[in-house]
Each structure stands twice: as C-alpha cells, then as structure tokens.
Design an enzyme around this catalytic site. Structure first.
Site, PDB file in Angstrom:
ATOM      1  N   ASN A  40       0.821  -1.199   0.000  1.00  0.00           N
ATOM      2  CA  ASN A  40       0.000   0.000   0.000  1.00  0.00           C
ATOM      3  C   ASN A  40       0.861   1.257   0.000  1.00  0.00           C
ATOM      4  O   ASN A  40       1.957   1.298   0.554  1.00  0.00           O
ATOM      5  CB  ASN A  40      -1.014   0.001   1.152  1.00  0.00           C
ATOM      6  CG  ASN A  40      -0.433  -0.245   2.526  1.00  0.00           C
ATOM      7  OD1 ASN A  40       0.599  -0.891   2.689  1.00  0.00           O
ATOM      8  ND2 ASN A  40      -1.107   0.270   3.536  1.00  0.00           N
ATOM      9  N   GLU A  42       0.205   5.236   0.685  1.00  0.00           N
ATOM     10  CA  GLU A  42      -0.738   6.256   1.129  1.00  0.00           C
ATOM     11  C   GLU A  42      -0.351   7.632   0.612  1.00  0.00           C
ATOM     12  O   GLU A  42       0.808   7.913   0.326  1.00  0.00           O
ATOM     13  CB  GLU A  42      -0.796   6.285   2.654  1.00  0.00           C
ATOM     14  CG  GLU A  42      -1.387   5.039   3.236  1.00  0.00           C
ATOM     15  CD  GLU A  42      -1.426   5.041   4.746  1.00  0.00           C
ATOM     16  OE1 GLU A  42      -2.101   4.165   5.297  1.00  0.00           O
ATOM     17  OE2 GLU A  42      -0.771   5.897   5.389  1.00  0.00           O
ATOM     18  N   GLU A  53      -3.252  -4.749  -3.199  1.00  0.00           N
ATOM     19  CA  GLU A  53      -3.819  -5.629  -4.229  1.00  0.00           C
ATOM     20  C   GLU A  53      -3.868  -4.932  -5.583  1.00  0.00           C
ATOM     21  O   GLU A  53      -3.599  -5.547  -6.614  1.00  0.00           O
ATOM     22  CB  GLU A  53      -5.238  -6.069  -3.830  1.00  0.00           C
ATOM     23  CG  GLU A  53      -5.315  -6.796  -2.516  1.00  0.00           C
ATOM     24  CD  GLU A  53      -5.534  -5.890  -1.308  1.00  0.00           C
ATOM     25  OE1 GLU A  53      -6.085  -6.388  -0.309  1.00  0.00           O
ATOM     26  OE2 GLU A  53      -5.162  -4.691  -1.349  1.00  0.00           O
ATOM     27  N   CYS A  84     -10.310  -5.037   0.361  1.00  0.00           N
ATOM     28  CA  CYS A  84     -11.481  -4.173   0.535  1.00  0.00           C
ATOM     29  C   CYS A  84     -12.427  -4.350  -0.653  1.00  0.00           C
ATOM     30  O   CYS A  84     -12.102  -4.991  -1.651  1.00  0.00           O
ATOM     31  CB  CYS A  84     -11.043  -2.716   0.670  1.00  0.00           C
ATOM     32  SG  CYS A  84     -10.498  -1.970  -0.891  1.00  0.00           S
ATOM     33  N   CYS A  87     -10.976  -3.244  -4.045  1.00  0.00           N
ATOM     34  CA  CYS A  87     -10.004  -4.194  -4.584  1.00  0.00           C
ATOM     35  C   CYS A  87     -10.696  -5.469  -5.061  1.00  0.00           C
ATOM     36  O   CYS A  87     -10.311  -6.048  -6.075  1.00  0.00           O
ATOM     37  CB  CYS A  87      -8.941  -4.517  -3.544  1.00  0.00           C
ATOM     38  SG  CYS A  87      -7.825  -3.121  -3.237  1.00  0.00           S
TER      39      CYS A  87
END
Length: 129
Positions: A40, A42, A53, A84, A87
C-alpha cells in the site's frame, strides 16, 4: 508457510504508510505460476492512495497477464486482513469467482476464501449491458 503469504509479508517493508501506519502486502499468482507483489502507498489526499492488491494486479496486467490463480494478503498486524470492496471489484475484472484468496492470520494460520465468497453478485460487463 505458503510461499505466496511469505511474498506478501516480504513486500510490506516497502509500504508507504505515514498516516495509518498499517502496512499491507499482496502477492498475486498468475495461472502460469509467476508472482507479482504490491504494497500500500498512502497519500495525504486519501482518495489517491493505492492498495497493495491494486499495485500487484497492475504490475501483472502491465506485463501482459490476465489469468490468475491465487492472491495472498497480509498486514504487519497479522490480523487476517481481506481485500477491501474496491479491490475485490478490481479483481473481478480479471478473475473468476473461484480465485483463491489467502488471508494471513499470523502464527502460521491462513484463512482461505474465494473471490466469489468475498464479493457475490459483482458488477460485470454483462451487468452493464
């Protein structure tokens, strides 16, 4: 431990998470056995953040892959994180309902789902017609 989970764990160190401090790694295995990883990333404008993902599938698609067998997801908290909804929908664009999704619970424990279990009744091209 499954090599795919290990790959998802390994990539977590490269995550850029100054806001949540929640590192996630993903490893996506193609039908022919190649593995693509993502972490990830951010952004202060949270809507511009990238999920692990998404990064993994983008790498695979960029290299010409369109068929996938398994996905492993792991967080640095080993809390069984699942992809999530966003994704899951992205995965549905390229994967069938039977895509295996491995979620790292820590201490050698892995929960296994299929994409169809995680996101039933997805929006598909046929839905839009």
């Amino acid at each position: 431990m499954d090599e795919l989970i290990e790959a998802a764990r390994d990539v977590q160190d490269r995550a850029h998470v100054p806001y949540s401090e929640y590192r996630v790694g993903a490893a996506l295995e193609t039908e022919d056995g190649e593995v693509f990883v993502g972490c990830n990333l951010e952004n202060a404008n949270f809507s511009n953040s990238l999920h692990a993902e998404e990064v993994a599938i983008a790498e695979a698609v960029k290299k010409g892959h369109r068929e996938f067998a398994r996905l492993a997801v792991s967080s640095d908290r080993r809390d069984g994180v699942t992809p999530c909804g966003m994704c899951r929908q992205t995965l549905t664009e390229f994967c069938d309902d039977d895509l295996v999704v491995l979620c790292d619970e820590g201490e050698g424990e892995v929960t296994e789902y299929t994409l169809g279990e995680l996101l039933p009744n997805t929006i598909t091209q046929e839905t839009l017609e």
